[in-house]
Design a protein around this motif. Sequence first.
Motif: not given
Length: 90
Positions: A9-16
């Motif tokens: 899980i990278n931050p961009a996927l988490l924010i999306d």
Amino acid sequence: MRQVGQKSINPALLIDAIDKQREIVRAAQAKTRKMRRGQQAAHRVVGVGADVGAVVDPLNGAIVGEPKSDVDWNKPAEPFDGEVWHGRRR
């Protein structure tokens, strides 16, 4: 995200994912507000004239129900025993 098989899980996927969930909540709130307003409008009643208490169609404003009261609003009001009415209006 892990439930759908996402291993890392990278931050961009988490924010999306957070944004998608917030949008789901906003859509549900809007749908609830719209439904509640529609229900309130459907139960709106007429408050003046000979059709007091009749139900109004929210789409075209037409009276769709019979008056809920047997009161003849065209007659003048008469005081009950014990009431004191003065001749002037406030």
